[in-house]
Design a protein around this motif. Structure first.
Motif, mmCIF file in Angstrom:
data_model
loop_
_atom_site.group_PDB
_atom_site.id
_atom_site.type_symbol
_atom_site.label_atom_id
_atom_site.label_comp_id
_atom_site.label_asym_id
_atom_site.label_seq_id
_atom_site.Cartn_x
_atom_site.Cartn_y
_atom_site.Cartn_z
ATOM 1 N N LEU A 1 13.553 -12.158 0.196
ATOM 2 C CA LEU A 1 14.807 -12.922 0.270
ATOM 3 C C LEU A 1 14.602 -14.247 0.983
ATOM 4 N N ARG A 2 13.885 -14.190 2.104
ATOM 5 C CA ARG A 2 13.785 -15.415 2.920
ATOM 6 C C ARG A 2 12.786 -16.420 2.327
ATOM 7 N N ASP A 3 11.949 -15.955 1.405
ATOM 8 C CA ASP A 3 11.055 -16.887 0.711
ATOM 9 C C ASP A 3 11.730 -17.463 -0.541
ATOM 10 N N GLY A 4 13.020 -17.238 -0.677
ATOM 11 C CA GLY A 4 13.758 -17.853 -1.783
ATOM 12 C C GLY A 4 13.773 -17.023 -3.062
ATOM 13 N N GLY A 5 13.451 -15.725 -2.949
ATOM 14 C CA GLY A 5 13.460 -14.863 -4.136
ATOM 15 C C GLY A 5 14.840 -14.836 -4.788
ATOM 16 N N THR A 6 14.869 -14.864 -6.102
ATOM 17 C CA THR A 6 16.152 -14.848 -6.815
ATOM 18 C C THR A 6 16.651 -13.412 -6.967
ATOM 19 N N ASP A 7 17.891 -13.274 -7.425
ATOM 20 C CA ASP A 7 18.438 -11.942 -7.679
ATOM 21 C C ASP A 7 17.653 -11.239 -8.789
ATOM 22 N N GLU A 8 17.189 -12.028 -9.755
ATOM 23 C CA GLU A 8 16.396 -11.458 -10.864
ATOM 24 C C GLU A 8 15.122 -10.821 -10.299
ATOM 25 N N THR A 9 14.438 -11.572 -9.418
ATOM 26 C CA THR A 9 13.196 -11.054 -8.839
ATOM 27 C C THR A 9 13.485 -9.813 -8.004
ATOM 28 N N LEU A 10 14.598 -9.890 -7.282
ATOM 29 C CA LEU A 10 14.963 -8.754 -6.429
ATOM 30 C C LEU A 10 15.194 -7.511 -7.291
ATOM 31 N N TYR A 11 15.959 -7.674 -8.370
ATOM 32 C CA TYR A 11 16.235 -6.542 -9.262
ATOM 33 C C TYR A 11 14.927 -5.958 -9.799
ATOM 34 N N GLU A 12 14.055 -6.828 -10.291
ATOM 35 C CA GLU A 12 12.803 -6.338 -10.887
ATOM 36 C C GLU A 12 11.925 -5.671 -9.827
#
Ligand code: SAM
Ligand code: SF4
Ligand code: SF4
Length: 351
Positions: A305-316
């Motif tokens: 999250l703090r490295d700028g991960g998107t919601d898409e990346t988080l979901y995957e």
């Protein structure tokens, strides 16, 4: 792409399921909002280990409410419907009701519960939590006898104040379960008095077998009072009959008093493990994701999250972690030693 959670039960049923290697879906998310606690329960955070020199997660290290909400939203898209807030002591986190409100607004989240020692549960706090969307609360109380209880929490906190908090929670219209961890030689004499106290109320008392979570509580198998022993002690006094499990993945085995005075639950993680239907993921206060209460290795979601991960990346990422899950520690307990180092502590990822 980040998924919007399906809204209706029919859409939910039709949604693609993400299953782990043992074909278990993810349904429950347990969020530990802090590892701090104002109690030093001897079976969880013994004083000898958790003194002034122990390093807890600092303020900047904790996931902020917005970060927790983002993670919960993607878990809801994966099929989570139920969230439990725990700790450490979750009510040490200021304005917990704000987090409850954020989580309650996530489409697909049907049930939000809290596990607490209730030491900070005032009537106002109970009402604020209820208003924010909390419906259920599990209050830990290991004994009615003041000497026994105060020896167990090891900070001299009176059982009478927990009982008052239970009444306050009921007055705020929260559904209540009482959690009692039973440790031989410490509070096994309280099994029957606790049942007597809560029989005939709406509150379900749940007996929890003392577990070998973490590495620091000095767990010994001899100190486990098994579900069979607990039911034996109760059954001698009041006949009990089993109640059908309400939903797949329920942790407690339920029984009702034959005389109609309510029900109890037994959580027999030691003597009758229930890994086969375990649908729980656990998030630590600093954003490590664990797929088992007895996990040795977390997945760092805070960094994502703090490295700028998107919601898409988080979901995957979440989907990938869940698909790879093969945990069944309790089933293997008798035969295997967990791989990869120290187990995570109970106060760190909650019950
Ligand atoms: N501080 C809150 C409380 O005590 O309710 C929430 C966190 S506490 C870790 C969650 C639950 O785990 C409590 O009901 C507690 O009694 C239970 N617990 C802690 N250590 C345990 C152990 N070694 N075996 C079984 N249950 C345990
Ligand atoms: Fe604190 Fe709960 Fe652990 Fe007791 S069981 S020390 S109240 S976290
Ligand atoms: Fe779930 Fe792990 Fe407990 Fe088994 S040991 S029921 S997989 S948390």
């Amino acid at each position: 792409m980040a998924k919007e959670h399906p809204r209706s039960p029919a859409e939910m049923a039709a949604a693609p399921q993400v299953l782990d290697t043992l074909h278990r879906p993810v349904r429950d998310l347990r969020i530990s909002v802090t590892d701090h606690c104002n109690f030093r329960c001897v079976y969880c955070m013994p004083k000898a280990v958790f003194g002034t020199r122990y390093h807890f997660v600092g303020h900047d290290g904790l996931l902020q409410f917005g970060e927790i909400e983002r993670i919960a939203r993607q878990f809801a898209a994966l099929g989570v419907t139920k969230i439990r807030l725990t700790g450490g002591e979750p009510l040490l986190r200021p304005r917990l009701e704000d987090l409850v409100a954020r989580l309650a607004a996530i489409p697909g989240i049907e049930d939000i519960a809290l596990t607490t020692n209730a030491s900070m549960l005032s009537p106002e706090k109970a009402a604020a939590l209820r208003k924010a969307g909390l419906r259920r609360i599990n209050i830990s109380l290991d004994a009615l006898d003041e000497d026994v209880f105060q020896r167990m929490n090891d900070v001299g906190f009176p059982a009478s104040r927990v009982l008052q908090a239970i009444d306050d929670a009921a007055a705020a219209d929260l559904r209540i379960k009482i959690n009692m961890v039973v440790r031989r030689g410490l509070n096994d004499t309280e099994i029957v008095p606790m049942a007597e106290r809560f029989r005939g109320t709406q509150h379900v008392l749940r007996y929890i077998e003392y577990m070998d979570v973490g590495n620091l509580n000095g767990w010994k198998l001899e100190e486990v009072v098994t579900a069979k022993e607990i039911l034996g002690a109760l059954g001698e006094r009041w006949p009990l009959e089993p109640v059908k499990a309400q939903r797949y993945g329920d942790v407690a085995t339920r029984y009702r008093y034959v005389d109609g005075q309510g029900e109890i639950g037994v959580i027999s993680s030691i003597s009758q493990p229930f890994c086969g239907s375990c649908t729980r993921a656990r998030l630590s206060p600093e954003g490590q994701l664990f797929t088992c209460l007895f996990g040795t290795r977390g997945h760092d979601l805070r960094a994502l999250l703090r490295d700028g991960g998107t919601d898409e990346t988080l979901y995957e990422t979440l989907a990938g972690i869940w698909r790879a899950r093969d945990d069944r520690y309790s089933e293997l307990r008798a035969t295997a030693v967990p791989q990869g180092g120290q187990k995570v502590e109970m106060f760190h990822i909650g019950g």
